[in-house]
Design a protein around this motif. Structure first.
Motif, short mmCIF file in Angstrom:
data_model
loop_
_atom_site.label_atom_id
_atom_site.label_comp_id
_atom_site.label_asym_id
_atom_site.label_seq_id
_atom_site.Cartn_x
_atom_site.Cartn_y
_atom_site.Cartn_z
N TRP A 1 0.81 -1.27 0.06
CA TRP A 1 -0.09 0.03 0.02
C TRP A 1 0.97 1.33 0.22
CZ3 TRP A 1 -3.35 1.72 4.86
CH2 TRP A 1 -4.13 2.75 4.56
N GLN A 2 2.08 1.36 0.84
CA GLN A 2 2.78 2.47 0.91
C GLN A 2 3.48 2.69 -0.58
OE1 GLN A 2 6.06 1.98 3.65
NE2 GLN A 2 7.26 3.75 2.79
N GLN A 3 3.90 1.53 -1.05
CA GLN A 3 4.59 1.68 -2.48
C GLN A 3 3.56 2.11 -3.60
OE1 GLN A 3 7.54 1.19 -3.38
NE2 GLN A 3 7.25 2.10 -5.22
N MET A 4 2.14 1.80 -3.52
CA MET A 4 1.27 2.25 -4.20
C MET A 4 1.01 4.03 -4.21
SD MET A 4 -2.69 1.47 -4.26
CE MET A 4 -3.05 2.31 -2.91
N LEU A 5 1.08 4.15 -2.71
CA LEU A 5 0.65 5.95 -2.49
C LEU A 5 1.99 6.49 -2.97
CD1 LEU A 5 -0.65 5.04 1.20
CD2 LEU A 5 -1.94 5.98 -0.98
N GLU A 6 3.28 6.04 -2.52
CA GLU A 6 4.39 6.79 -3.08
C GLU A 6 4.60 6.88 -4.56
OE1 GLU A 6 7.37 4.44 -1.30
OE2 GLU A 6 7.35 5.55 0.52
N ASP A 7 4.07 5.76 -5.21
CA ASP A 7 3.82 5.94 -6.70
C ASP A 7 2.94 7.00 -7.17
OD1 ASP A 7 5.88 4.01 -6.96
OD2 ASP A 7 4.63 2.24 -7.42
N ASP A 8 1.73 7.04 -6.47
CA ASP A 8 0.73 8.09 -6.99
C ASP A 8 1.16 9.27 -6.85
OD1 ASP A 8 -0.96 6.03 -7.74
OD2 ASP A 8 -2.27 6.23 -6.06
N ALA A 9 1.99 9.58 -5.65
CA ALA A 9 2.61 11.04 -5.30
C ALA A 9 3.54 11.40 -6.17
CB ALA A 9 3.25 10.86 -3.83
N ARG A 10 4.48 10.18 -6.77
CA ARG A 10 5.50 10.69 -7.75
C ARG A 10 4.74 11.05 -9.05
NH1 ARG A 10 8.60 7.05 -5.20
NH2 ARG A 10 7.88 5.22 -6.01
N GLN A 11 3.82 10.17 -9.40
CA GLN A 11 2.92 10.72 -10.81
C GLN A 11 2.41 12.04 -10.66
OE1 GLN A 11 3.22 8.66 -13.59
NE2 GLN A 11 2.30 10.60 -14.64
N ALA A 12 1.70 12.20 -9.58
CA ALA A 12 1.13 13.46 -9.16
C ALA A 12 2.09 14.59 -9.49
CB ALA A 12 0.33 13.58 -8.07
N ASP B 1 3.02 15.00 -13.08
CA ASP B 1 1.74 15.57 -13.56
C ASP B 1 1.77 17.18 -13.45
OD1 ASP B 1 1.39 13.13 -14.84
OD2 ASP B 1 -0.41 12.82 -13.42
N ASP B 2 2.33 17.53 -12.44
CA ASP B 2 2.10 19.04 -12.11
C ASP B 2 3.14 19.73 -13.19
OD1 ASP B 2 2.03 21.33 -10.71
OD2 ASP B 2 2.62 20.50 -8.79
N ASP B 3 2.91 20.76 -13.43
CA ASP B 3 3.90 21.66 -14.41
C ASP B 3 4.82 22.52 -13.57
OD1 ASP B 3 1.93 23.57 -13.48
OD2 ASP B 3 1.38 24.16 -15.57
N THR B 4 4.58 22.48 -12.45
CA THR B 4 5.68 23.33 -11.50
C THR B 4 7.03 22.52 -11.18
OG1 THR B 4 4.41 23.21 -9.38
CG2 THR B 4 3.76 24.92 -10.51
#
Length: 174
Positions: free
Chosen positions: A93-104, A107-110
């Motif tokens: 679960w932690q890995q999934m959350l970290e992957d989601d945070a990296r993707q977000a 995706d952020d243009d800043t």
């Protein structure tokens, strides 16, 4: 037939007390978990000033002690395989959350400083790290400055620049 389930309390006084103590400690852990969520783990209790992080780990220790005592009194029936499966699930679960945070973040243009993860603004003073790239200059303060060809420390100060002066489309790069 009664509208309630009929029951009697645990008759063994030691088991009764160990169950009660484990419940009490779990409740105290629940309260500090809620405080950490609401106020932040790095904040402090408003009246006493005790850091939430310290209170959290104090209560975790209390729960561990109370549950160990309970296990000793009732006869340890802990399913170690279940503990291992649960922990593996939490890590997945932690890995999934970290992957989601990296993707977000991707995706952020800043652009964010790779050290503090705070967005870098055009007027921020920056420096370049050979491994991490552009960072806030303050985040690199105290880091050694090296000769890029030899890798040897130079003892000099890192060159700094305003981020907006190097960003695509800026006047300097126009």
């Amino acid at each position: 037939m009664a509208d309630i389930t009929l029951w009697k309390p645990e008759p063994d006084v030691l088991i009764h007390q160990a169950l009660g103590k484990a419940l009490e400690e779990a409740g105290e852990l629940s309260a500090i978990l809620a405080r950490c969520l609401i106020q932040g783990i790095n904040e402090g209790e408003p009246v006493s000033g005790k850091p939430n992080r310290k209170a959290l780990f104090d209560e975790i220790a209390d729960v561990l002690a109370a549950t160990q005592w309970l296990r000793e009194i009732v006869g340890d029936g802990l399913d170690e395989a279940r503990v291992a499966r649960k922990l593996a699930g939490f890590r997945l679960w932690q890995q999934m959350l970290e992957d989601d945070a990296r993707q977000a973040k991707a995706d952020d243009d800043t652009y964010q400083c790779p050290i503090c993860t705070v967005a870098i603004n055009d007027d921020d003073l920056c420096a370049t790290d050979i491994e991490m790239g552009t960072c806030h200059a303050a985040c690199l303060e105290g880091s050694p400055v090296v000769d890029l060809e030899t890798g040897e420390p130079t003892g000099g100060k890192a060159g700094t620049f305003r981020y907006g002066d190097t960003a695509p489309g800026s006047a300097a790069n126009g």
